[in-house]
Motif scaffolding. Structure first.
Motif, PDB file in Angstrom:
ATOM      1  N   ASP A 164       0.824  -1.210   0.000  1.00 46.01           N
ATOM      2  CA  ASP A 164       0.000   0.000   0.000  1.00 46.01           C
ATOM      3  C   ASP A 164       0.853   1.252   0.000  1.00 46.01           C
ATOM      4  O   ASP A 164       1.796   1.386   0.790  1.00 46.01           O
ATOM      5  N   VAL A 165       0.508   2.163  -0.894  1.00 42.07           N
ATOM      6  CA  VAL A 165       1.126   3.492  -0.929  1.00 42.07           C
ATOM      7  C   VAL A 165       0.009   4.513  -0.756  1.00 42.07           C
ATOM      8  O   VAL A 165      -0.894   4.611  -1.593  1.00 42.07           O
ATOM      9  N   THR A 166       0.052   5.248   0.339  1.00 34.70           N
ATOM     10  CA  THR A 166      -0.981   6.238   0.647  1.00 34.70           C
ATOM     11  C   THR A 166      -0.448   7.646   0.429  1.00 34.70           C
ATOM     12  O   THR A 166       0.630   7.986   0.926  1.00 34.70           O
ATOM     13  N   VAL A 167      -1.192   8.432  -0.339  1.00 31.78           N
ATOM     14  CA  VAL A 167      -0.883   9.849  -0.526  1.00 31.78           C
ATOM     15  C   VAL A 167      -1.937  10.641   0.227  1.00 31.78           C
ATOM     16  O   VAL A 167      -3.138  10.501  -0.038  1.00 31.78           O
ATOM     17  N   ASN A 168      -1.507  11.423   1.179  1.00 34.96           N
ATOM     18  CA  ASN A 168      -2.438  12.180   2.009  1.00 34.96           C
ATOM     19  C   ASN A 168      -3.320  13.098   1.168  1.00 34.96           C
ATOM     20  O   ASN A 168      -2.843  13.735   0.235  1.00 34.96           O
ATOM     21  N   GLU A 169      -4.608  13.127   1.490  1.00 36.25           N
ATOM     22  CA  GLU A 169      -5.601  13.969   0.805  1.00 36.25           C
ATOM     23  C   GLU A 169      -5.704  13.624  -0.677  1.00 36.25           C
ATOM     24  O   GLU A 169      -6.012  14.483  -1.497  1.00 36.25           O
ATOM     25  N   ALA A 170      -5.421  12.368  -1.003  1.00 35.92           N
ATOM     26  CA  ALA A 170      -5.576  11.884  -2.379  1.00 35.92           C
ATOM     27  C   ALA A 170      -6.189  10.489  -2.353  1.00 35.92           C
ATOM     28  O   ALA A 170      -7.318  10.288  -2.790  1.00 35.92           O
ATOM     29  N   GLY A 171      -5.455   9.517  -1.812  1.00 32.22           N
ATOM     30  CA  GLY A 171      -5.981   8.163  -1.733  1.00 32.22           C
ATOM     31  C   GLY A 171      -4.872   7.152  -1.542  1.00 32.22           C
ATOM     32  O   GLY A 171      -3.700   7.504  -1.359  1.00 32.22           O
ATOM     33  N   THR A 172      -5.245   5.871  -1.610  1.00 29.47           N
ATOM     34  CA  THR A 172      -4.293   4.776  -1.404  1.00 29.47           C
ATOM     35  C   THR A 172      -4.333   3.806  -2.578  1.00 29.47           C
ATOM     36  O   THR A 172      -5.408   3.350  -2.976  1.00 29.47           O
ATOM     37  N   VAL A 173      -3.153   3.522  -3.127  1.00 31.87           N
ATOM     38  CA  VAL A 173      -3.015   2.475  -4.131  1.00 31.87           C
ATOM     39  C   VAL A 173      -2.535   1.226  -3.409  1.00 31.87           C
ATOM     40  O   VAL A 173      -1.496   1.242  -2.735  1.00 31.87           O
ATOM     41  N   GLY A 174      -3.309   0.144  -3.531  1.00 34.44           N
ATOM     42  CA  GLY A 174      -2.946  -1.108  -2.883  1.00 34.44           C
ATOM     43  C   GLY A 174      -2.802  -2.223  -3.903  1.00 34.44           C
ATOM     44  O   GLY A 174      -3.638  -2.358  -4.804  1.00 34.44           O
ATOM     45  N   MET A 175      -1.742  -3.008  -3.782  1.00 34.49           N
ATOM     46  CA  MET A 175      -1.503  -4.114  -4.711  1.00 34.49           C
ATOM     47  C   MET A 175      -1.237  -5.401  -3.942  1.00 34.49           C
ATOM     48  O   MET A 175      -0.698  -5.369  -2.824  1.00 34.49           O
ATOM     49  N   THR A 176      -1.619  -6.527  -4.527  1.00 32.24           N
ATOM     50  CA  THR A 176      -1.236  -7.841  -4.012  1.00 32.24           C
ATOM     51  C   THR A 176      -0.735  -8.670  -5.189  1.00 32.24           C
ATOM     52  O   THR A 176      -1.179  -8.483  -6.328  1.00 32.24           O
ATOM     53  N   PHE A 177       0.192  -9.572  -4.899  1.00 29.31           N
ATOM     54  CA  PHE A 177       0.748 -10.459  -5.923  1.00 29.31           C
ATOM     55  C   PHE A 177       0.931 -11.844  -5.327  1.00 29.31           C
ATOM     56  O   PHE A 177       1.229 -11.979  -4.143  1.00 29.31           O
ATOM     57  N   ASP A 178       0.803 -12.868  -6.149  1.00 23.17           N
ATOM     58  CA  ASP A 178       1.076 -14.234  -5.732  1.00 23.17           C
ATOM     59  C   ASP A 178       1.562 -15.005  -6.960  1.00 23.17           C
ATOM     60  O   ASP A 178       0.800 -15.196  -7.915  1.00 23.17           O
ATOM     61  N   PHE A 179       2.832 -15.394  -6.957  1.00 24.14           N
ATOM     62  CA  PHE A 179       3.364 -16.137  -8.094  1.00 24.14           C
ATOM     63  C   PHE A 179       4.367 -17.175  -7.604  1.00 24.14           C
ATOM     64  O   PHE A 179       4.868 -17.105  -6.478  1.00 24.14           O
ATOM     65  N   GLY A 180       4.649 -18.155  -8.449  1.00 25.62           N
ATOM     66  CA  GLY A 180       5.552 -19.236  -8.085  1.00 25.62           C
ATOM     67  C   GLY A 180       6.748 -19.301  -9.011  1.00 25.62           C
ATOM     68  O   GLY A 180       6.789 -18.652 -10.062  1.00 25.62           O
ATOM     69  N   GLY A 181       7.754 -20.096  -8.623  1.00 26.02           N
ATOM     70  CA  GLY A 181       8.936 -20.281  -9.453  1.00 26.02           C
ATOM     71  C   GLY A 181      10.083 -19.345  -9.155  1.00 26.02           C
ATOM     72  O   GLY A 181      11.130 -19.428  -9.804  1.00 26.02           O
ATOM     73  N   TYR A 182       9.929 -18.453  -8.168  1.00 26.15           N
ATOM     74  CA  TYR A 182      10.972 -17.483  -7.841  1.00 26.15           C
ATOM     75  C   TYR A 182      11.978 -18.127  -6.889  1.00 26.15           C
ATOM     76  O   TYR A 182      12.097 -17.761  -5.728  1.00 26.15           O
ATOM     77  N   THR A 183      12.691 -19.122  -7.395  1.00 25.02           N
ATOM     78  CA  THR A 183      13.641 -19.882  -6.597  1.00 25.02           C
ATOM     79  C   THR A 183      15.005 -19.204  -6.574  1.00 25.02           C
ATOM     80  O   THR A 183      15.260 -18.249  -7.314  1.00 25.02           O
TER      81      THR A 183
END
Length: 396
Positions: free
Chosen positions: A231-250
């Motif tokens: 989450d990246v929140t900018v005051n008096e603007a809003g919040t951009v939130g991301m989620t990721f889930d992936f495999g193979g990153y060995t």
């Protein structure tokens, strides 16, 4: 009397020689620890060198250190790095704290300054150790009090109180990690594009501030990587939130990726990197996509943007909203996915009537190889939304 002077001179000389020899032994005792630190940093794509080692095996410093990150040949001059509270750990080493000096340097016309960076609970596994962390420099915590980037006499970007915590994996379970930046600021008056500059000034975002929070997990055994919060929140603007889930990153994936980055960075400017590019695409095919999401939680930015557009077009804000609602079905129809098109139209209408949140999610029933995603994106992009089971919701 001269005999006494001769005796004491010899005694003083002997003491100096013994002190120098003892210092040399202490430095030699610290050298294997420093070398192991260098080896583990290299595994993680960072080449570190130094001019001297001072201290002993329990506490020492690397003097005149330089750091080169994979893919970026220009080194960072870090100065002194201090190691304190060093102890044996099953043939390897455990370090209470590893800390740098304050940093100041210039890159690409920008002046970067930072407070000391500190890692705590650092583990340096012995060579030949088995297990998921055998080739990793692991640390339990990290902190950076401040970071400033200046363009001329203006602070373009700054961070305050950045922290990170990592939990060690046990019995095949993933390691957990969390991080945060208590505050960041950015000076948007430095943006040169006239249209962007006018919009920023009209909406009152010449200088923005906010905070960041990250949480997730990684299993080095099977390469499953997940961000449950970004989450990246900018005051008096809003919040951009991301989620990721992936495999193979060995670990093997990471090592191969770093080698490719080094080869591409070593190429002279303008050289043909097509072979490395193809190798990179081949490497990416080892990854599998499980899910992802992108969410926006509004805190007045939408209203300000609509008001700005309305003034520019000499219209009322309500007319701009209605215009967007009318256009949404036609744009969504181009996806050739009736179910998703209907969801987008409904979400846009709901959000514009009461701007709270918008969220796009991709959650296929089964993991999708990245190779399939790239093939679908190149051959038939409209099918990609079906392959990834994309959905859109508002105000949920």
């Amino acid at each position: 009397m001269s005999i006494h002077r001769h005796f004491f001179s010899k005694l003083a000389l002997s003491a100096c020689i013994l002190a120098a020899a003892a210092a040399s032994v202490r430095a030699q005792d610290a050298a294997p620890i420093a070398e192991r630190f260098k080896q583990l940093m290299a595994v993680q794509g960072m080449d570190i060198t130094w001019s001297a080692v001072s201290g002993d095996a329990s506490a020492f410093s690397l003097e005149g250190t330089r750091l080169v990150v994979a893919g970026n040949p220009k080194p960072f001059e870090l100065g002194k790095i201090s190691f304190e509270g060093v102890s044996d750990d099953n043939g390897g080493y455990r370090v209470g704290t590893v800390s740098t000096e304050p940093f100041s340097g210039t890159r690409d016309g920008l002046t970067i300054t930072s407070s000391p960076f500190k890692m705590t609970g650092v583990r340096l596994p012995a060579p030949g150790t088995t297990g998921p962390l055998a080739d990793l420099l692991f640390y339990e915590g990290a902190e950076l009090a401040s970071l400033d980037v200046k363009a001329g006499d203006k602070t373009a970007f700054s961070l305050q109180n950045v922290t990170a915590e990592i939990s060690e994996p046990a019995e095949g379970k993933p390691m957990g990690f969390a991080g945060a930046a208590e505050k960041f600021t950015a000076d948007l008056t430095l943006i040169e594009d006239p249209r962007s500059k006018a919009a920023i000034e009209a909406m009152g975002y010449q200088t923005i501030s906010g905070d960041m929070e990250i949480e997730g997990s990684w299993n080095p055994v099977d390469g499953r990587m997940g961000f449950s919060q970004y989450d990246v929140t900018v005051n008096e603007a809003g919040t951009v939130g991301m989620t990721f889930d992936f495999g193979g990153y060995t670990l093997d994936f990471i090592k191969t990726l770093q080698e490719l980055q080094k080869k591409m960075a070593a190429q002279p400017e303008g050289a043909d990197n097509s072979a490395q590019g193809l190798a990179m695409l081949g490497l990416m095919q080892q990854l599998t996509f499980h899910s992802a999401s992108l969410r926006w939680d509004d805190d007045s930015l939408t209203g300000k943007a609509i008001d700005y557009i309305a003034k520019q077009q000499n219209m009322k804000p309500e007319d701009i909203k209605n215009q967007a609602k009318a256009i949404a079905p036609f744009l969504a129809a181009q996806l050739n996915n009736p179910e998703l098109s209907s969801a987008i139209t409904a979400a846009v209408t709901k959000y514009l009537d009461d701007p709270k949140s918008l969220e796009v999610t991709a959650e296929p029933d089964a993991p999708v190889p990245f190779a399939q995603i790239m093939a679908a994106g190149a051959a038939n992009p409209t099918e990609l939304t079906k392959t990834l089971s994309v959905s859109v919701t508002a105000n949920d």
